[in-house]
Structure formats: C-alpha cells, structure tokens
Design an enzyme around this catalytic site. Structure first.
Site, short mmCIF file in Angstrom:
data_model
loop_
_atom_site.label_atom_id
_atom_site.label_comp_id
_atom_site.label_asym_id
_atom_site.label_seq_id
_atom_site.Cartn_x
_atom_site.Cartn_y
_atom_site.Cartn_z
N GLU A 145 -17.76 53.64 -56.23
CA GLU A 145 -17.50 53.07 -57.55
C GLU A 145 -16.30 52.12 -57.47
O GLU A 145 -15.28 52.48 -56.89
CB GLU A 145 -17.20 54.22 -58.52
CG GLU A 145 -17.07 53.79 -59.95
CD GLU A 145 -18.20 52.87 -60.36
OE1 GLU A 145 -19.35 53.32 -60.39
OE2 GLU A 145 -17.94 51.68 -60.62
N LYS A 200 -15.24 50.98 -49.50
CA LYS A 200 -14.50 51.47 -50.66
C LYS A 200 -13.03 51.66 -50.31
O LYS A 200 -12.14 51.18 -51.03
CB LYS A 200 -15.13 52.78 -51.13
CG LYS A 200 -14.34 53.54 -52.15
CD LYS A 200 -14.25 52.82 -53.48
CE LYS A 200 -13.12 53.37 -54.30
NZ LYS A 200 -13.22 53.15 -55.71
N CYS A 256 -6.10 56.59 -57.12
CA CYS A 256 -6.91 56.07 -56.00
C CYS A 256 -6.13 55.42 -54.87
O CYS A 256 -6.32 55.77 -53.71
CB CYS A 256 -7.91 55.07 -56.55
SG CYS A 256 -8.87 55.74 -57.90
C1 UGA Z 1 -8.46 50.91 -58.58
C2 UGA Z 1 -9.30 49.70 -58.16
O1 UGA Z 1 -8.82 48.52 -58.82
C3 UGA Z 1 -10.76 49.91 -58.52
O2 UGA Z 1 -11.54 48.82 -58.05
C4 UGA Z 1 -11.24 51.22 -57.88
O3 UGA Z 1 -12.60 51.48 -58.22
C5 UGA Z 1 -10.37 52.35 -58.37
O4 UGA Z 1 -9.01 52.10 -58.00
C6 UGA Z 1 -10.88 53.62 -57.73
O5 UGA Z 1 -10.77 53.77 -56.51
O6 UGA Z 1 -11.50 54.44 -58.44
P1 UGA Z 1 -7.38 51.76 -60.88
O7 UGA Z 1 -6.57 52.64 -59.98
O8 UGA Z 1 -8.08 52.36 -62.03
O9 UGA Z 1 -8.50 51.01 -60.01
O10 UGA Z 1 -6.43 50.63 -61.49
P2 UGA Z 1 -5.90 49.19 -60.99
O11 UGA Z 1 -6.16 48.22 -62.06
O12 UGA Z 1 -6.40 48.84 -59.66
O13 UGA Z 1 -4.32 49.40 -60.93
C7 UGA Z 1 -3.71 50.24 -59.94
C8 UGA Z 1 -2.20 50.12 -60.02
O14 UGA Z 1 -1.74 48.86 -59.53
C9 UGA Z 1 -1.64 50.25 -61.42
O15 UGA Z 1 -0.49 51.07 -61.42
C10 UGA Z 1 -1.30 48.83 -61.79
O16 UGA Z 1 -0.28 48.75 -62.76
C11 UGA Z 1 -0.87 48.27 -60.46
N1 UGA Z 1 -0.99 46.80 -60.39
C12 UGA Z 1 -2.22 46.21 -60.45
C13 UGA Z 1 0.14 46.03 -60.27
O17 UGA Z 1 1.27 46.55 -60.21
N2 UGA Z 1 0.02 44.66 -60.20
C14 UGA Z 1 -1.19 44.05 -60.27
O18 UGA Z 1 -1.23 42.79 -60.20
C15 UGA Z 1 -2.32 44.84 -60.40
#
Ligand code: UGA
Length: 439
Positions: A145, A200, A256
C-alpha cells in the site's frame, strides 16, 4: 478495503479483526467516532457499510467464504530477541497465515498488504502449502500500500500506481481486475513477488531520505543565512529532482518510515551488505538528530534553562490531518523539554489526552517537568515564554499573533518547526521568531 467496497459494489468485503472493541468502533452509527481520523473516510464508510462492506469478528467464517484474503496486520519493529530495534516482528503475519491455512476452503488468493521484509511471501507460501490438499489450494500475491495518512482516500481513489507482485498469472489477473474497477490499466504494475516487497521498503526509504536530506540542508541554511524554502524551490524546479517532499520540519514521524528503513538496514546486514546498511541507517540517525537539535535550540534561546518555564506545544500528531502520533517528532521533542523541567501546554485538534499520556509515558500534571492539555492555541500560550509549532495543522497558519503575544511572558519566542505561521505578524506582535531552515 472501504474504498475497494465503495468502488466495487459487486464485491463483498468483510473486514475481520480479533479485537471486538475495534470492530464495534468501525460499526459505530456515529461516523465521527470511527477509530481512525482520515478526511473523507466517513463518507466512504457511510456509502458502503451494510451494503457490501462489513466489519466483524467472524474471522474463520470470512476466510472460509473468501476468494481473496488480504493480510493487513501490523509489523512493528522487534523490541527483543534477534534483530531487536531493527527487524520487523512477523508474529502477527505468521499467526494470520496459519489461521488462513486452517480456515480456507477451495482456492484462495492470499494477498500481503502489510509492509513486509523481502522474501516474507516465501514463508507465507510454505505455511500455506503445508495445509494444501483435499480441494484446498492457495496463491500468494504481494500488493503493498502506498497511501499516506491524511490523504489516504484521495491517494486510493487516484493512485500514482498500484503494484502487484506474484508468479501466478491467474491470481495476478484476479487482483488487477479488482483495481481496474477504478484505476487505469497502465497504472497497475506487475512484478515478481520479491520486487514488489522490496519496492515498498525502497519507496519509503527514498521518501524519508528526501526529508532527512532537506533537514540537513536546513541546519546549514540556519548557519549561513540561506533560506531552506528558497533552496527547496530552486532545486525542486529541476524536473529530475521535483518539488514534492522537500519541506523541512521537525523530522519525519509516522508508523512507516523509521520502521521500514530499519527493516531495510536489517535486511542489508543479513545479506552481508554492511556499507549499504550504514548508508540507510544514517537517514534515521539524521532524523533523530533533527528532533534533538530543535529541543536543544529551544533551551538555548531561552537563556539555557527551561526549568519551571511554560512552553506551548502546538501540534502533537506526526503530520496534519491525522490523529496518529506514532513516532511523532513531538514525542521526542516534548520529552527532551520535560527532562529539562519545562511545563508544557499541549494543543492538538485531534489527538486525545490519553494518547499524549501514553506517548509521553507520564500523566498530565503541574509543576516542573509536567504537561497539560490546552483546549485552543491561545490558552496554550497563556503565560508561556515560548510557543513551539510541531504539526502543520491548517488552523496554525491563521493564528492571531497580537492576541496570543499579549498573553505571553516577555521576552517571548515563536519556534516554528514547520515554517507555517505568519512570522511577520508574530514579529510585529513583539515575538522573537525562529523558523526551521531560515538563516
Ligand atoms: C508514508 C508514505 O508517504 C506512503 O507512501 C506510504 O504508503 C506510507 O508511509 C506507509 O508506508 O504506509 P505517511 O507515513 O502516512 O506515508 O506520511 P507522509 O506524508 O509520508 O509523511 C511522513 C513524515 O514525513 C511526516 O512526519 C511528515 O511531516 C514528514 N515530511 C513529509 C516532512 O517533514 N517533509 C516533507 O516534505 C514531507
């Protein structure tokens, strides 16, 4: 699975779980009380629940009648034994596989949905083949996913791609047919099992690496007078780099990234690839460093002591639009400040007091090294020496800094770890401002 049910009215989807409380919550008539806060999920559940989407604890019955079973259980990092701190704990996936092996009837396609170490499908296949015979047979597919929390519904409804790994063409076609109800055929990628499992982990490792990379540059920007947002924009316009996932912040959180990278690190070590393991491990180390750096910087600016001082924490979830706090940067940063004796007033629009208590490992209270919950940002900042923004909730972009600053003790600070607040307005209101990555 709610989106599958919504998009495929002809398919009966049974979501089963051993935890009856959780199942009851998914069946709650009040959709605002679903166990997961996710924008748009309530509407999807409202459309499909009771029609072709059912939540129950009847695990064996659901397996027996299913043509396809999705294994969607948690695979946390092991806390003890071999690989503790890095390897994934596969006990739930094995327990589930054994239950499927015992309860299935006829031919069953078993789909790995959980994020798993590469070659886990082999173990699943071995357990299932031991139960094969007398009209019982299995095929195994990997279908990782890629949705992100907070945007889960739109990610599922319009995915960049759907990935299906497997060696059996009929099983691959069957699962591709499910997605083809709403996903264009060219976005449904087929690979072998191992490529799918490894893709993944690799996708998450690359995404997390971008966050650690930009956060490392943010620190350099702060020291040199550069601005990380200008740097991110300048590099992001290079089409080979691209503009997304370059927002500097308090480091990545969520269930994740850290878990999956550590799993990758463990796999590399297992296969004797020490340098590769070290390379990826550094992405996680830099993330921890970024969180410590922010906590220390707050202490430093407040005259090297926060003992007995009030500090407002705005945002506790690991990102906006979710109530999930797993591995949230706020946890480590808050803990460091509590260790220094601060009194924290924590506000988050969706995270409960109970959850914060669990995450911080201590109950709410008063006095040095204590925390309490605040009902809104302004009351969190009342009497505080500093306000620290840790989650990019939309409402923090529109705070009334005149009103907030008038209630704070001077000299007062705004530490904006997400660079979302109106820094000029805060400065005009008399606050000193630190923004991540701003020199
Ligand atoms: C992440 C991946 O983006 C998904 O594609 C994957 O399916 C998911 O893990 C999983 O393995 O189930 P998620 O952890 O829900 O999704 O959220 P993200 O949007 O990826 O953010 C992760 C972290 O990175 C957050 O703490 C966010 O604030 C941080 N982040 C993200 C940043 O600090 N800067 C950014 O530019 C983007």
């Amino acid at each position: 699975m709610a989106v599958v049910a919504d998009r495929c009215p002809g398919i009966q989807v049974h979501v089963v779980d051993l935890n009856s409380q959780r199942v009851a919550a998914w069946n709650d008539p009040d959709l605002s009380r679903l166990p997961v806060y996710e924008p748009g999920l309530d509407a999807v559940v409202a459309r499909a629940r009771g029609r072709n989407l059912f939540f129950s604890t009847k695990v064996n019955e659901a397996i027996a009648s299913a043509d396809m079973v999705f294994l969607s259980v948690n695979t946390p990092t092991k806390t003890r034994g071999i690989g503790a701190g890095q390897a994934s704990d596969l006990r739930w996936i094995e327990a589930c596989t054994r239950q499927v092996a015992a309860a299935a009837q006829g031919h069953t396609i078993v789909v790995e949905k959980s994020t798993l170490p590469v070659r886990t499908a082999e173990a699943i296949q071995t357990i299932l083949s031991a139960a094969q015979g007398e009209g019982k047979s299995f095929s195994v597919l990997s279908n990782p996913e890629f949705l992100a929390e907070g945007t889960a519904i739109s990610d599922l409804e319009a995915p960049d791609r759907v990935l299906i790994g497997g060696n059996n063409a009929e099983a691959l076609d069957a699962l591709a047919w499910v997605y083809a109800h709403w996903v264009p055929e060219e976005k449904i990628l087929r690979t072998n099992l191992w490529s799918s499992e490894l893709s993944k982990l690799t996708a998450n490792a690359f995404l997390a690496q971008r966050v650690s990379s930009i956060n490392s540059i943010a620190a350099l920007c702060e020291s040199t007078g550069a601005d990380v947002r200008e740097v991110a924009k300048a590099i992001g316009t290079d089409s080979r780099i691209g503009p997304r996932f370059l927002q500097s912040g308090p480091g990545f959180g969520g269930s994740c990234f850290q878990k999956d990278i550590l799993n990758l690190v463990y796999l590399c070590r297992h296969y004797g690839l020490a340098e590769v393991a070290d390379y990826w491990e550094q992405v996680v180390e830099l993330n921890t460093w970024q969180q410590q750096r922010i906590a220390r910087l707050v202490v430093q600016r407040l005259f090297n002591t926060v003992a007995g001082k009030s500090i407002a924490i705005l945002g506790f979830a690991f990102k906006a639009d979710t109530n999930d706090t797993r591995e949230s940067p706020a946890i480590r940063i808050a803990q460091e400040l509590l260790e220094e004796g601060a009194q924290l007033a924590i506000h988050d629009p969706k995270v409960s007091l109970e959850q914060i208590s669990l995450d911080l490992g201590r109950e709410a209270g008063v006095g040095e090294g204590s925390w309490h919950i605040a009902s809104d940002p302004q009351s969190a900042c009342g009497g505080a020496d500093a306000c620290l923004i840790l989650t990019e909730w939309g409402q923090y972009k529109q705070l009334d800094w005149q009103a907030i600053a008038s209630g704070m003790r001077r000299p007062a600070w705004l530490f904006d770890a997400r660079a979302i607040a109106d820094a000029d307005a805060a400065r005009t209101a008399g606050l000193q401002v630190w923004r991540v990555g701003e020199g």
